[in-house]
Design an enzyme around this catalytic site. Structure first.
Site, PDB file in Angstrom:
ATOM      1  CD  GLN A  95      34.275   7.461  33.586  1.00  0.00           C
ATOM      2  OE1 GLN A  95      33.322   6.830  33.153  1.00  0.00           O
ATOM      3  NE2 GLN A  95      35.183   6.913  34.375  1.00  0.00           N
ATOM      4  CG  ASP A 106      40.266  -1.964  29.041  1.00  0.00           C
ATOM      5  OD1 ASP A 106      39.298  -2.449  29.647  1.00  0.00           O
ATOM      6  OD2 ASP A 106      40.341  -1.902  27.807  1.00  0.00           O
ATOM      7  N   GLY A 107      39.676  -2.926  32.509  1.00  0.00           N
ATOM      8  CA  GLY A 107      39.251  -4.195  33.109  1.00  0.00           C
ATOM      9  C   GLY A 107      39.169  -5.335  32.105  1.00  0.00           C
ATOM     10  CG  ASP A 122      30.687  -1.003  41.407  1.00  0.00           C
ATOM     11  OD1 ASP A 122      29.618  -0.625  40.903  1.00  0.00           O
ATOM     12  OD2 ASP A 122      31.207  -0.450  42.398  1.00  0.00           O
ATOM     13  CG  HIS A 163      28.908   0.160  47.319  1.00  0.00           C
ATOM     14  ND1 HIS A 163      28.858   1.519  47.472  1.00  0.00           N
ATOM     15  CD2 HIS A 163      29.340  -0.054  46.045  1.00  0.00           C
ATOM     16  CE1 HIS A 163      29.246   2.115  46.356  1.00  0.00           C
ATOM     17  NE2 HIS A 163      29.540   1.191  45.474  1.00  0.00           N
ATOM     18  N   PRO A 204      32.597   4.124  28.398  1.00  0.00           N
ATOM     19  CG  PRO A 204      33.909   5.330  29.928  1.00  0.00           C
ATOM     20  CD  PRO A 204      32.681   5.413  29.085  1.00  0.00           C
ATOM     21  CB  THR A 241      29.294   3.321  33.984  1.00  0.00           C
ATOM     22  OG1 THR A 241      30.110   2.746  32.944  1.00  0.00           O
ATOM     23  CG2 THR A 241      30.181   4.173  34.865  1.00  0.00           C
ATOM     24  CG  ASP A 242      23.680   2.190  33.549  1.00  0.00           C
ATOM     25  OD1 ASP A 242      23.065   1.139  33.772  1.00  0.00           O
ATOM     26  OD2 ASP A 242      23.707   3.148  34.350  1.00  0.00           O
TER      27      ASP A 242
HETATM   28  N1  AG3 Z   1      27.681   1.844  39.234  1.00  0.00           N
HETATM   29  C1  AG3 Z   1      26.285   1.684  38.930  1.00  0.00           C
HETATM   30  C2  AG3 Z   1      25.702   2.842  38.271  1.00  0.00           C
HETATM   31  C3  AG3 Z   1      24.273   2.671  37.936  1.00  0.00           C
HETATM   32  C4  AG3 Z   1      23.803   3.949  37.366  1.00  0.00           C
HETATM   33  N2  AG3 Z   1      22.450   3.891  37.043  1.00  0.00           N
HETATM   34  C5  AG3 Z   1      21.619   4.908  37.177  1.00  0.00           C
HETATM   35  N3  AG3 Z   1      22.043   6.075  37.474  1.00  0.00           N
HETATM   36  N4  AG3 Z   1      20.372   4.661  36.986  1.00  0.00           N
HETATM   37  C6  AG3 Z   1      27.957   2.706  40.292  1.00  0.00           C
HETATM   38  C7  AG3 Z   1      29.310   2.602  40.818  1.00  0.00           C
HETATM   39  C8  AG3 Z   1      29.213   2.621  42.285  1.00  0.00           C
HETATM   40  N5  AG3 Z   1      30.316   1.986  42.869  1.00  0.00           N
END
Ligand code: AG3
Length: 284
Positions: free
Chosen positions: A31, A137-138, A155, A62, A162, A157-158
């Site tokens: 990414q 890969d999870g 935890d 967190h 990936p 990404t959207d």
């Molecule tokens: N994971 C969540 C990301 C959410 C992103 N959303 C947004 N930018 N609106 C983040 C990983 C942190 N450990």
């Protein structure tokens, strides 16, 4: 002219962050990754143009990701984190003595750069012998492992790039099969105000697998669009309805220091506003 980081994760909405020093801006194997300074948020890490972690508000996300399921569970010994390469979730989980953590992230570079440029987020977690890091890969991992965990924290990404596979029915099913009895899965489920479909999809998919599926919410200032929803899935329906005094006793026993989480916040975070309830119940 000050450069603006323009998130553009949600169509028609842009989040402008004034960029201070840029520490990293390149493609990893998986990414686009950028790390820069912002006057209020501190150091910011984005993946594929979406803010993931900021030094100054990561504690909200967190702490709620870790302490809500762990204190609701009450006797968790093993926690699995899928994603979370910044180490923030691991750091919060490891505040509970007696818990061992497995962290599975697909992108080693996220871990390395987080340690290098945002060390306060993981705060030494990657040196803790109770943390086992696996770079893979999870999805593949939960499909193949024979191990089981009491709490699984997704935890991610959207659901673009990936992270997309981490929202599928198949992945949720594989997670279920590596959960102990009474175990809990929590997920990063986006901002309901701007990601209603993602919320509903996870609700429906998890709902076919678990007897208690819901969400709890917290506002993370650097995630644009309002409060974020964490998904909650377990077969023990009592865990979402614990009395505050039970949570308080566990919180005090754990002797952890938090800046957002409290037993009262924990309970209140499960109260969903009507607009969110309606997303979950609307005809499809
Ligand atoms: N994971 C969540 C990301 C959410 C992103 N959303 C947004 N930018 N609106 C983040 C990983 C942190 N450990």
């Amino acid at each position: 002219m000050t450069e603006l980081f323009d998130e553009g994760l949600h169509s028609g909405i842009s989040l402008g962050l004034e960029v201070g020093d840029i520490h990293y801006q390149d493609k990893t194997e998986h990414q686009d990754l950028m790390i820069f300074d912002h006057a209020r948020f501190g150091r910011v890490m984005s993946l594929d143009g979406a803010v993931q972690t900021t030094e100054n508000d990561e504690f909200i996300y967190h702490e709620m990701f870790a302490h809500v399921p762990i204190l609701a569970h009450g006797s968790a010994k093993k926690v699995l984190i899928i994603g979370g390469g910044d180490g923030g979730a691991a750091c919060q989980v490891l505040k509970h003595s007696g818990i061992e953590v497995t962290l599975v992230d697909i992108d080693r570079t996220v871990i390395d750069l987080s340690i290098e440029y945002m060390p306060t987020v993981s705060d030494g977690a990657f040196e803790n012998p109770k943390l086992n890091v696996i770079i893979t890969d999870g999805c593949q991992f939960v499909k193949e492992t024979a191990e089981k965990w009491d709490v699984i924290i997704i935890d991610s990404t959207d659901p673009h790039g990936p992270g997309e596979v981490l929202y599928t029915q198949e992945f949720y099913g594989d997670c279920k099969s590596c959960l102990t009895d009474g175990g809990i899965i929590v997920t990063q489920n986006g901002i309901p105000f701007v990601q209603a479909d993602e919320l509903r999809n996870s609700y429906d998919r998890l709902g076919t697998l678990f007897s208690d599926v819901s969400f709890y919410m917290a506002t993370v200032p650097s995630y644009v669009g309002g409060a974020l929803a964490f998904g909650w899935a377990t077969n023990d329906t009592s865990l979402r309805k614990l009395d505050t005094h039970v949570l308080l006793e566990r919180y005090l026993d754990a002797a952890i220091e938090t800046d957002y989480y409290s037993p009262e916040i924990h309970q209140a975070s499960f109260v969903l506003p009507f607009y969110v309830q309606k997303i979950l119940t609307a005809d499809k």
